[in-house]
Design an enzyme around this catalytic site. Sequence first.
Site, PDB file in Angstrom:
ATOM      1  CG  ASP A  49     -29.109 -15.749   6.346  1.00  0.00           C
ATOM      2  OD1 ASP A  49     -28.037 -15.130   6.288  1.00  0.00           O
ATOM      3  OD2 ASP A  49     -29.505 -16.337   7.384  1.00  0.00           O
ATOM      4  CE1 TYR A  54     -29.768 -20.626  11.775  1.00  0.00           C
ATOM      5  CE2 TYR A  54     -30.226 -20.029   9.508  1.00  0.00           C
ATOM      6  CZ  TYR A  54     -29.923 -19.666  10.802  1.00  0.00           C
ATOM      7  OH  TYR A  54     -29.783 -18.338  11.120  1.00  0.00           O
ATOM      8  CE  LYS A  79     -26.616 -16.370   9.412  1.00  0.00           C
ATOM      9  NZ  LYS A  79     -27.709 -17.296   9.089  1.00  0.00           N
ATOM     10  CG  HIS A 112     -24.363 -18.403  13.571  1.00  0.00           C
ATOM     11  ND1 HIS A 112     -24.994 -19.479  13.012  1.00  0.00           N
ATOM     12  CD2 HIS A 112     -25.361 -17.559  13.946  1.00  0.00           C
ATOM     13  CE1 HIS A 112     -26.308 -19.294  13.033  1.00  0.00           C
ATOM     14  NE2 HIS A 112     -26.553 -18.136  13.610  1.00  0.00           N
TER      15      HIS A 112
END
Length: 286
Positions: A49, A54, A79, A112
């Site tokens: 994930d 990120y 996401k 998200h």
Amino acid sequence: MYKSIKDYMRLNNGIEMPILGFGVFRINDNDETADCVKKAIKHGYRSIDTAMIYGNEAGVGKGIKKSGIKREDLFITTKLWNSDQGYDETLKAFENSMERLMVNYLDLYLIHWPVPKNNKYIETWKALETLYRDGKVRAIGVSNFNISHLENIITQCSVVPAVNQVEFHPWFLQTELFTYMRQKRISAEAWSPLGGGALLDNETLLDNKILMGIAKKYNKTVAQVIIRWDIQKNVITIPKSSKEDRIASNANVFDFELSDQDIKTIESLNINHRTGPDPDEFDLGT
Ligand code: NDP
């Protein structure tokens, strides 16, 4: 009952998603991410994930390549970030994520956050439906969606989200949301299943002592008890660690079963405490 790391949840469109996956939030460096992903795959994880925000999708892609495991044997989730919401923007952001991940399809693509103030999640969802119909993603879902946001998607669009990834741990059960999701056949996925680590580290905390008491009975760690609890609750879970011993031990949760009484005790710790933002308010990055 789930007996192996290979076990999966069947999503509402028939796709199989591993019940346990590996989260990579806050592993910021791409080389470190690649190394962690490779180690996670070595220890049996098959689901990873990540998210555009990120900043480590390229590291995930590199780790997958280094793992030597075939792409089709892995389940990859990323996401769509808040600033990329909107129909055309979503299609573009998806292609960019695929490029960084070095894959030609995705297993699960999530919005998200709903960012209700911007009022764009419906058109964004319609773009996800296009990607799904075009066969570029095997399942589409959302993250941090409350009942009202889900209800809007279900009434205004054609595909019911396969997954809603939300904050879930012993301090934050979100019972009403989970009941609604069960009724609509939206699978629940837990983020920060270990409370971001807060439930584990503090031995002066009464809740930690209670969890330690349960863990001792099964000869397991508190982290393993919480991860096993998710799994027995039919909640897909994605604990993160950047340390190989923890990556391995967090996956070693398929050789014991928590009793109903211990599950009740874990759930008695619920104090409706979020460690993350409230989805109705959160609009960072827009
Ligand atoms: P987790 O609840 O998974 O906790 C991770 C923390 O716990 C890290 O500090 C880690 O430290 C520590 N930890 C992990 N295993 C152990 C262990 N066995 N013993 C002691 N400490 C341990 O938090 P996350 O917030 O990372 O959530 C998991 C995943 O969920 C994320 O990585 C991300 O993929 C996803 N997520 C999604 C969000 C969303 O909005 N959709 C929001 C937040 C997370 P160390 O690395 O040093 O081991």
